[in-house]
Design an enzyme around this catalytic site. Structure first.
Site, short mmCIF file in Angstrom:
data_model
loop_
_atom_site.label_atom_id
_atom_site.label_comp_id
_atom_site.label_asym_id
_atom_site.label_seq_id
_atom_site.Cartn_x
_atom_site.Cartn_y
_atom_site.Cartn_z
N ASN A 208 -12.38 34.84 -39.26
CA ASN A 208 -11.53 33.66 -39.15
C ASN A 208 -11.90 32.87 -37.89
OD1 ASN A 208 -8.82 32.08 -39.64
ND2 ASN A 208 -8.77 32.69 -37.49
N GLU A 209 -12.48 31.70 -38.09
CA GLU A 209 -12.72 30.69 -37.06
C GLU A 209 -13.69 31.10 -35.96
OE1 GLU A 209 -8.96 29.14 -35.65
OE2 GLU A 209 -8.51 28.21 -37.58
N ASP A 210 -14.47 32.16 -36.16
CA ASP A 210 -15.42 32.56 -35.12
C ASP A 210 -16.59 31.59 -35.01
OD1 ASP A 210 -13.69 34.62 -34.88
OD2 ASP A 210 -15.10 36.21 -35.36
N SER B 209 -14.57 31.78 -42.32
CA SER B 209 -13.63 30.75 -42.73
C SER B 209 -13.13 30.06 -41.46
CB SER B 209 -12.46 31.34 -43.51
OG SER B 209 -11.57 30.31 -43.92
N HIS C 272 -10.70 24.28 -42.11
CA HIS C 272 -9.34 24.44 -41.59
C HIS C 272 -8.94 23.07 -41.04
CE1 HIS C 272 -9.67 29.08 -40.88
NE2 HIS C 272 -9.96 28.72 -42.13
#
Length: 855
Positions: free
Chosen positions: A432-434, A487, A503
């Site tokens: 997530n968002e890395d 993501s 996102h």
């Protein structure tokens, strides 16, 4: 001939005690509160710490996460026959644990996500009880020691602190912008003693459904351990009736293939049923059963479709199940509690049911939480909720020393193996968002560099985890399930709206756009977006130490602010409130209502405008929208649309309406036509409305569209017309219906004209939407004199009506246990809106609240 004994499983769940291991002067053992457990639950049970969820008690329990804790129990030795072994199976220890049995160290672990098995055959006592002792070190302090050991790594993260990146533990335990910092430890999943000579270690299937969905090829693989077993029988059944059965010789991996004609397929909710076949393996020794394992599987054909689009750049990103494209309106999921062992199976099921009842198709298991309990996925399987599953990496630049990579590989393999039979899981994502963090820091991430060795030496070495380690795991274990590197991910950057998922946080975060502009913020698949709101007043009263009588019971109090972890939440909530509506901080009930109305309007706008872009084959410009988030892990003001106690906020209902099988959407736009390029005096302004219909069903619909309008100041109806008759809304897409000027009774009254659009099928209303001039704060709304909400005689519904247009009528009930299947409805004259009710009695009192009620 001596027959082989069947495998025996003995739960080690009795007589557990705990104490602080590093307490000066020593500490005494106390009984645990439950098992499995964690230290905060046990300390609360004995009154040694206050409930961290109440008031500001979180601050007073931080010492718990920096202490060492010991758990112990005793158990009798079972009989272990010659040739058999005794294994202690630890399903989950949180996190840095040293395990001793009868004084001998048998296990040392450093990952919350790894189950462990230890052969203890030679360690069991034959003269008395066995003593099992587990000592837990502080994950927080151990994390910081690791940070210091690797100073060359760029320890960068959002939320929590850098020590979390060095520890394989649920990352949200370090605190997030919606959750408290509570570093737990303890035996958080079951511990069992297994006695066996031979056992089944796994049962999994490869499923191939042909294109026409008429035949299923199911290959079952039963893996075994030990010697002495002769055969494996594999049975397939559905609803208790055998479909197929075959017995084959036992090997380390015994495989058998079944061909099922006209299989009963598993579908997402609303598109079909969710039949679950039971596949069972029985391990035999000369006809005697010595072990069994069974799993429920769903037969379905699932694809992630990324193809070229008509008229727009990039590629699609949507899911197709059994040849049906699905617009995946849904939610993100965080763990349902900071103290995981107290999440009951019923609570998991109740959460998933809220998702299903809310007309949502997908839930995304977010990468800062857990590989969840079986009950969560079983509920998704049974209710037809698709699952997007992240691996457990979130908002950080993770390190890659060799032991860490080995641990991550094991973690991924064991959890994918555990979960791969669930038909609900249709995609895995690396993190997530890395990648987003790598771009923004920046860490020199060069997407074009495909040399894996370079990744390990870069400032963003975690790329190796996502594009090599996890990719290999998924290729090896679940080759038919899509794997997505992260993501968000796709296109030239993580913000590229034309490829992959995005996102969309430019509402609330980022540029803080107006939510009325969500149509300009669309992506091919929006896997996160959101807006904050306060939870139910009942929830606030529950976390205030003195409840309704607490002096902190007002929106700007330090305690209420403490129960909102989002940086700058005061300014951002105030910004979106002041931009959109008249509101005040008192009384608390009306302020809570105002934040929930604002959240509801915001999220409904996103679903409505993005689903408009689901336009049929080759024009799937947006394939899904997953709101951040469905749930909370404690009582808090957050982006959740249902609070910690499963109380829906008003946004839950507006999302439910937008994701109905049939819905109608409308937007209004102002168009200016100056007489020439210089003038600012001679400008002709037209305010137009655009109307579209969304038909998510699999059949075309023929509809009429009726438009009505009212003056919000007089309450009088100013327009009523059937603008479209016998129009076909093609299946599974959104279709433009009509565009017109805002109908006004006199020029210049557009800003006080409310417009409603309705879809009728065979004379029956099937969809409704009311559009208001915005911002709502400019409206001179009239106070209704005859707003009523009457409970029906059978106590099953509430009828709501008023003589003037009323924005956002909420029905409320002080009584616990009363639920509504809709809420926050816009009321216009001449209509009665019926809201389903559950749990009401003859004494139930229904109250109403609405915009500008107290102004």
């Amino acid at each position: 001939m001596v027959s082989m004994a069947s495998r025996t499983v003995i739960p080690i769940d009795k007589n557990w005690q705990f104490k602080q291991a590093d307490k000066q002067g020593g500490d005494e053992y106390r009984a645990v509160s439950q098992f499995p457990t964690n230290v905060h639950l046990d300390l609360m049970h004995h009154g040694l710490i206050p409930d961290p969820f109440i008031g500001k008690n979180e601050n007073n329990v931080q010492w718990v996460g920096e202490a060492q804790w010991t758990y112990r129990t005793t158990f009798a030795s079972p009989e272990v026959k010659a040739g058999a072994k005794a294994v202690l199976a630890f399903d989950g220890l949180d996190t840095f644990a040293t395990v001793t049995l009868n004084g001998k160290v048998i296990l040392e672990i450093d990952s919350m996500f790894l189950p462990e098995r230890v052969d203890v055959t030679t360690h069991l006592s034959h003269s008395g009880d066995n003593e099992l002792v587990i000592t837990f070190d502080s994950a927080y302090l151990r994390g910081w020691k690791r940070v210091e050991q690797f100073p060359e790594h760029v320890w960068s993260c959002w939320n929590g602190d850098s020590s979390r990146l060095a520890v394989r533990k649920a990352q949200y335990h370090w605190g997030w912008d919606w959750g408290p910092a509570l570093i737990t430890c303890g035996p958080w999943r079951p511990v069992n003693l297994e006695i066996y000579e031979s056992r089944l270690t796994d049962l999994y299937t490869n499923i191939d459904i042909d294109d026409c969905l008429k035949r299923a090829k199911v290959t079952a693989h039963a893996t075994t351990e030990g010697t002495g077993a002769t055969h494996v029988r594999v049975d397939v059944s559905l609803d208790g009736k055998y479909v197929a059965s075959e017995t084959i010789p036992a090997t380390s991996t015994a495989s058998v293939t079944f061909h099922i004609a006209n299989p009963e397929l598993w579908y997402p909710i609303r598109y079909g049923k969710q039949p679950l076949y039971t596949i069972k393996a029985t391990l035999l020794a000369d006809g005697t059963t010595i072990d069994t394992i069974s799993k429920k599987i769903g037969l379905r054909r699932a694809r992630l479709v990324e193809h070229a689009l008509e008229d727009q750049p990039g590629t699609s990103f949507f899911f197709e199940i059994n040849n049906i494209p699905i617009f995946c309106g849904g939610s993100n999921w965080i763990p349902a509690d900071n103290f995981i062992p107290r999440i009951s199976p019923k609570r998991y099921r109740d959460w998933v049911k809220l998702v299903a009842d809310g007309n949502q198709f997908m839930i995304r298991v977010w990468g800062g939480g857990l590989y969840e309990e079986a009950e969560f996925y079983e509920a998704c399987d049974e209710m037809g909720i698709l699952v997007w599953h992240d691996f457990m990496f979130g908002c950080g630049n993770y390190p890659v020393w060799p032991e860490m990579l080995e641990s991550i590989d094991r973690e991924a393999r064991v959890n994918v193996t555990r979960l791969r039979h669930h038909p609900s899981i249709v995609i895995w994502a690396g993190n997530n968002e890395d990648y987003q963090l790598a771009e923004s820091e920046p860490l020199g991430y060069d997407r074009k560099d495909m040399n894996e060795a370079n990744w390990l030496k870069s400032k963003f070495p975690a790329r190796y985890i996502y594009e090599k380690v996890l990719a290999d795991v998924c290729r090896d274990l679940i080759p038919d399930v899509p794997y997505h590197y992260g993501s968000p991910w796709g296109g030239k950057a993580t913000t590229d709206p034309t490829i992959g998922d995005i996102h969309q946080w430019n509402v609330w975060h980022g540029s803080q756009e107006k939510y009325q502009n969500f149509d300009k913020l669309v992506g091919r698949f929006v896997s996160e977006f959101g807006m904050e709101a306060f939870p139910s007043v009942k929830t606030i009263d529950a976390y205030l130490p003195e409840g309704k009588n607490d002096p902190e019971r007002y929106p700007q109090s330090s305690t209420v602010d403490f129960h909102n972890k989002a940086a700058g939440h005061e300014r951002r909530l105030a910004l979106y409130l002041v931009e959109n509506m008249r509101y005040g901080p008192d009384p608390l009930e009306q302020y809570v209502y105002s934040t929930q109305l604002m959240q509801a309007e915001c999220l409904a706008s996103a679903y409505r405008l993005w689903k408009r872009e689901w336009k049929g084959p080759g024009r799937e410009y947006c394939g899904g929208a997953l709101v951040w988030q469905i749930n909370d892990c404690w009582p808090v003001s957050s982006w959740a649309i249902c609070d910690y106690y499963l109380r829906p906020k008003h946004a839950y209902y507006t999302v439910k309406r937008e994701m109905a099988s049939i819905s109608i959407g409308m937007t209004r736009r102002e168009h200016q036509y100056p007489r020439d390029k210089y003038t600012r005096a001679h400008i002709d302004t037209k305010t137009k409305i655009e109307i579209w219909g969304s038909n998510l069903m699999l059949e075309d619909l023929t509809v009429d569209c009726v438009v009505k309008a009212w003056d919000v100041e007089t309450g009088k109806e100013t327009f009523s017309k059937n603008v479209v008759k016998f129009m076909v809304l093609p299946s599974n897409r959104s279709t433009e219906i009509y565009a017109m000027d805002v109908p006004v009774s006199a020029p210049g009254l557009e800003s006080r004209t409310v417009v409603a659009a309705y879809l009728f099928r065979d004379g029956k209303q099937i969809a409704r939407y009311v559009n208001w001039p915005e911002p709502l704060k400019y409206l001179h709304l009239q106070k209704p004199q005859h707003l009523t909400a009457e409970l029906s005689s059978d106590l099953k519904s509430v009828a709501v009506k008023a003589e003037v247009p009323v924005k956002g009528v909420a029905v409320e009930c002080e009584e616990d246990g009363v639920t509504f299947d809709d809420n926050l409805v816009d009321i216009v004259p001449g209509e009665v809106v019926h809201i389903g009710v559950g749990g009401a009695s003859q004494n139930t009192v229904i109250a109403t609240r609405y915009l500008n009620m107290l102004s």
